[in-house]
Motif scaffolding. Structure first.
Motif, PDB file in Angstrom:
ATOM      1  N   ASP A   1       0.813  -1.215   0.000  1.00  0.00           N
ATOM      2  CA  ASP A   1       0.000   0.000   0.000  1.00  0.00           C
ATOM      3  C   ASP A   1       0.853   1.275   0.000  1.00  0.00           C
ATOM      4  O   ASP A   1       0.346   2.360   0.312  1.00  0.00           O
ATOM      5  N   ALA A   2       2.120   1.159  -0.332  1.00  0.00           N
ATOM      6  CA  ALA A   2       3.005   2.326  -0.361  1.00  0.00           C
ATOM      7  C   ALA A   2       2.450   3.402  -1.287  1.00  0.00           C
ATOM      8  O   ALA A   2       1.937   3.100  -2.373  1.00  0.00           O
ATOM      9  N   GLU A   3       2.545   4.638  -0.843  1.00  0.00           N
ATOM     10  CA  GLU A   3       2.021   5.759  -1.641  1.00  0.00           C
ATOM     11  C   GLU A   3       2.827   5.984  -2.923  1.00  0.00           C
ATOM     12  O   GLU A   3       2.299   6.487  -3.918  1.00  0.00           O
ATOM     13  N   LEU A   4       4.113   5.639  -2.889  1.00  0.00           N
ATOM     14  CA  LEU A   4       4.935   5.753  -4.098  1.00  0.00           C
ATOM     15  C   LEU A   4       5.714   4.456  -4.283  1.00  0.00           C
ATOM     16  O   LEU A   4       6.449   4.021  -3.401  1.00  0.00           O
ATOM     17  N   LYS A   5       5.510   3.845  -5.459  1.00  0.00           N
ATOM     18  CA  LYS A   5       6.264   2.646  -5.821  1.00  0.00           C
ATOM     19  C   LYS A   5       7.057   2.946  -7.087  1.00  0.00           C
ATOM     20  O   LYS A   5       6.523   3.516  -8.041  1.00  0.00           O
ATOM     21  N   VAL A   6       8.319   2.550  -7.071  1.00  0.00           N
ATOM     22  CA  VAL A   6       9.191   2.759  -8.226  1.00  0.00           C
ATOM     23  C   VAL A   6       9.856   1.429  -8.573  1.00  0.00           C
ATOM     24  O   VAL A   6      10.281   0.685  -7.673  1.00  0.00           O
ATOM     25  N   PHE A   7       9.932   1.130  -9.869  1.00  0.00           N
ATOM     26  CA  PHE A   7      10.635  -0.062 -10.327  1.00  0.00           C
ATOM     27  C   PHE A   7      11.802   0.399 -11.192  1.00  0.00           C
ATOM     28  O   PHE A   7      11.608   0.987 -12.249  1.00  0.00           O
ATOM     29  N   MET A   8      13.036   0.116 -10.718  1.00  0.00           N
ATOM     30  CA  MET A   8      14.232   0.563 -11.427  1.00  0.00           C
ATOM     31  C   MET A   8      14.859  -0.591 -12.204  1.00  0.00           C
ATOM     32  O   MET A   8      14.957  -1.708 -11.712  1.00  0.00           O
ATOM     33  N   THR A   9      15.282  -0.283 -13.415  1.00  0.00           N
ATOM     34  CA  THR A   9      15.932  -1.281 -14.246  1.00  0.00           C
ATOM     35  C   THR A   9      16.981  -0.609 -15.119  1.00  0.00           C
ATOM     36  O   THR A   9      17.109   0.617 -15.133  1.00  0.00           O
ATOM     37  N   ALA A  10      17.731  -1.416 -15.852  1.00  0.00           N
ATOM     38  CA  ALA A  10      18.723  -0.930 -16.815  1.00  0.00           C
ATOM     39  C   ALA A  10      19.203  -2.151 -17.585  1.00  0.00           C
ATOM     40  O   ALA A  10      19.020  -3.299 -17.146  1.00  0.00           O
ATOM     41  N   ALA A  11      19.822  -1.930 -18.729  1.00  0.00           N
ATOM     42  CA  ALA A  11      20.339  -3.041 -19.525  1.00  0.00           C
ATOM     43  C   ALA A  11      21.368  -3.825 -18.705  1.00  0.00           C
ATOM     44  O   ALA A  11      22.155  -3.232 -17.965  1.00  0.00           O
ATOM     45  N   PRO A  12      21.376  -5.162 -18.798  1.00  0.00           N
ATOM     46  CA  PRO A  12      22.319  -5.974 -18.027  1.00  0.00           C
ATOM     47  C   PRO A  12      23.772  -5.553 -18.219  1.00  0.00           C
ATOM     48  O   PRO A  12      24.554  -5.529 -17.251  1.00  0.00           O
ATOM     49  N   GLU A  13      24.161  -5.216 -19.459  1.00  0.00           N
ATOM     50  CA  GLU A  13      25.538  -4.831 -19.725  1.00  0.00           C
ATOM     51  C   GLU A  13      25.909  -3.541 -19.003  1.00  0.00           C
ATOM     52  O   GLU A  13      27.036  -3.390 -18.520  1.00  0.00           O
ATOM     53  N   VAL A  14      24.954  -2.624 -18.928  1.00  0.00           N
ATOM     54  CA  VAL A  14      25.192  -1.354 -18.231  1.00  0.00           C
ATOM     55  C   VAL A  14      25.343  -1.601 -16.733  1.00  0.00           C
ATOM     56  O   VAL A  14      26.249  -1.069 -16.081  1.00  0.00           O
ATOM     57  N   ARG A  15      24.482  -2.439 -16.197  1.00  0.00           N
ATOM     58  CA  ARG A  15      24.540  -2.739 -14.762  1.00  0.00           C
ATOM     59  C   ARG A  15      25.823  -3.484 -14.403  1.00  0.00           C
ATOM     60  O   ARG A  15      26.438  -3.232 -13.364  1.00  0.00           O
ATOM     61  N   ALA A  16      26.233  -4.399 -15.278  1.00  0.00           N
ATOM     62  CA  ALA A  16      27.466  -5.150 -15.031  1.00  0.00           C
ATOM     63  C   ALA A  16      28.674  -4.223 -15.041  1.00  0.00           C
ATOM     64  O   ALA A  16      29.586  -4.364 -14.212  1.00  0.00           O
ATOM     65  N   GLN A  17      28.688  -3.267 -15.960  1.00  0.00           N
ATOM     66  CA  GLN A  17      29.806  -2.322 -16.018  1.00  0.00           C
ATOM     67  C   GLN A  17      29.870  -1.466 -14.766  1.00  0.00           C
ATOM     68  O   GLN A  17      30.953  -1.210 -14.224  1.00  0.00           O
ATOM     69  N   ARG A  18      28.706  -1.032 -14.276  1.00  0.00           N
ATOM     70  CA  ARG A  18      28.661  -0.236 -13.046  1.00  0.00           C
ATOM     71  C   ARG A  18      29.189  -1.038 -11.869  1.00  0.00           C
ATOM     72  O   ARG A  18      29.968  -0.538 -11.050  1.00  0.00           O
ATOM     73  N   ARG A  19      28.744  -2.286 -11.784  1.00  0.00           N
ATOM     74  CA  ARG A  19      29.178  -3.150 -10.682  1.00  0.00           C
ATOM     75  C   ARG A  19      30.670  -3.441 -10.780  1.00  0.00           C
ATOM     76  O   ARG A  19      31.391  -3.439  -9.777  1.00  0.00           O
ATOM     77  N   TYR A  20      31.147  -3.698 -11.991  1.00  0.00           N
ATOM     78  CA  TYR A  20      32.566  -3.962 -12.225  1.00  0.00           C
ATOM     79  C   TYR A  20      33.412  -2.766 -11.790  1.00  0.00           C
ATOM     80  O   TYR A  20      34.411  -2.921 -11.073  1.00  0.00           O
ATOM     81  N   ASP A  21      33.003  -1.567 -12.201  1.00  0.00           N
ATOM     82  CA  ASP A  21      33.736  -0.352 -11.839  1.00  0.00           C
ATOM     83  C   ASP A  21      33.773  -0.159 -10.325  1.00  0.00           C
ATOM     84  O   ASP A  21      34.793   0.256  -9.766  1.00  0.00           O
ATOM     85  N   GLU A  22      32.657  -0.458  -9.680  1.00  0.00           N
ATOM     86  CA  GLU A  22      32.582  -0.327  -8.224  1.00  0.00           C
ATOM     87  C   GLU A  22      33.550  -1.287  -7.533  1.00  0.00           C
ATOM     88  O   GLU A  22      34.277  -0.903  -6.605  1.00  0.00           O
ATOM     89  N   LEU A  23      33.573  -2.542  -7.977  1.00  0.00           N
ATOM     90  CA  LEU A  23      34.441  -3.543  -7.362  1.00  0.00           C
ATOM     91  C   LEU A  23      35.913  -3.247  -7.623  1.00  0.00           C
ATOM     92  O   LEU A  23      36.752  -3.369  -6.719  1.00  0.00           O
ATOM     93  N   ILE A  24      36.230  -2.840  -8.842  1.00  0.00           N
ATOM     94  CA  ILE A  24      37.611  -2.480  -9.173  1.00  0.00           C
ATOM     95  C   ILE A  24      38.058  -1.281  -8.340  1.00  0.00           C
ATOM     96  O   ILE A  24      39.181  -1.220  -7.834  1.00  0.00           O
ATOM     97  N   GLY A  25      37.143  -0.325  -8.186  1.00  0.00           N
ATOM     98  CA  GLY A  25      37.447   0.865  -7.388  1.00  0.00           C
ATOM     99  C   GLY A  25      37.741   0.544  -5.942  1.00  0.00           C
ATOM    100  O   GLY A  25      38.469   1.280  -5.258  1.00  0.00           O
ATOM    101  N   ARG A  26      37.186  -0.563  -5.460  1.00  0.00           N
ATOM    102  CA  ARG A  26      37.422  -1.003  -4.084  1.00  0.00           C
ATOM    103  C   ARG A  26      38.698  -1.813  -3.956  1.00  0.00           C
ATOM    104  O   ARG A  26      39.114  -2.164  -2.858  1.00  0.00           O
ATOM    105  N   GLY A  27      39.285  -2.143  -5.103  1.00  0.00           N
ATOM    106  CA  GLY A  27      40.499  -2.942  -5.066  1.00  0.00           C
ATOM    107  C   GLY A  27      40.287  -4.428  -5.254  1.00  0.00           C
ATOM    108  O   GLY A  27      41.226  -5.222  -5.139  1.00  0.00           O
ATOM    109  N   ASP A  28      39.040  -4.845  -5.560  1.00  0.00           N
ATOM    110  CA  ASP A  28      38.767  -6.266  -5.787  1.00  0.00           C
ATOM    111  C   ASP A  28      39.278  -6.688  -7.160  1.00  0.00           C
ATOM    112  O   ASP A  28      39.277  -5.904  -8.112  1.00  0.00           O
ATOM    113  N   GLU A  29      39.713  -7.934  -7.254  1.00  0.00           N
ATOM    114  CA  GLU A  29      40.157  -8.483  -8.528  1.00  0.00           C
ATOM    115  C   GLU A  29      39.003  -9.255  -9.161  1.00  0.00           C
ATOM    116  O   GLU A  29      38.665 -10.352  -8.722  1.00  0.00           O
TER     117      GLU A  29
END
Length: 230
Positions: free
Chosen positions: A144-172
């Protein structure tokens, strides 16, 4: 603006849900709850206690351990954000690894885990004035939330964002592995029997494939102001 409302943000992994939700909660002076972090905490527990072994989650062992698991949030004085604690220990950094990401959707499939966390989440938001993001917030936690939002993006775009985040943290990590994880999580989240990831008819769709974080945030603020003025 009128009385406080409940804002439910659902969507696929690495769409920017958590970042946008945190910003929105800050702007509105609302409580922010990262439900994904709660499932990650239990996933980290499963890994730490060898409940996930031989490439398999031993669900009954996890269910039997739920009474021993306490997930909580505590404010970090340095970052001014809420860190995740598992049984009193800060595990904020540990839960953001690709290893945890690779099993979190499997953990979230376990109905007993979902029941435990959904009850906690509903308790956190019963007074409204909350922004919560996850996979089933608008469908199960706060239908019953007054505002509902569904967020999405192309898988390749999301993977690149996640990859950049992990690399930025120093993960291999390797991009192809991150993309595989993103696609696998999408499939598991969308096809599980208990509370699958789905866009409700009354949720606003936000495709972030070609949007900056600032653009995402401003769109959410606009929708929130509209909902609060109704």
């Amino acid at each position: 603006m009128s009385d406080k409302i409940t804002i439910a943000i659902d969507g696929h992994s690495s769409t920017g849900k958590s970042t946008a939700a945190k910003q929105l909660a800050q702007r509105l002076k609302y409580i922010y709850v990262d439900t994904g972090a709660m499932y990650r905490a239990i996933s980290y527990y499963a890994l730490s206690e060898n409940i996930y072994r031989d490439n398999q989650l031993h669900a009954q062992e996890l269910i039997d351990s739920l009474d021993k698991i306490k997930v909580s949030f505590q404010r970090n004085e340095e970052t001014d954000r809420a860190d995740v604690y598992l049984n009193g220990i800060n595990i904020e950094k540990q839960i953001r690894t690709l290893e945890v990401s690779s099993i979190v959707s499997l953990v979230a499939e376990v109905s007993a885990v979902r029941a435990k966390l959904v009850a906690q989440q509903q308790e956190m938001g019963k007074e409204k004035g909350v922004v919560m993001d996850g996979r089933d917030i608008g469908t199960v936690v706060f239908p019953d939330a007054e505002l509902k939002v569904f967020m999405t993006a192309a898988p390749e775009v999301r993977a690149q964002r996640r990859y950049d985040e992990l690399i930025g943290r120093g993960d291999e990590v390797v991009y192809e592995e991150v993309l595989k994880n993103v696609i696998e999580r999408d499939h598991i989240d969308s096809t599980r029997e208990d509370s699958p990831l789905t866009q409700t008819a009354d949720a606003k769709l936000l495709d972030t494939s070609e949007m900056t974080r600032e653009q995402q945030f401003e769109q959410l603020v606009c929708w929130a102001q509209e909902a609060m003025s109704c």
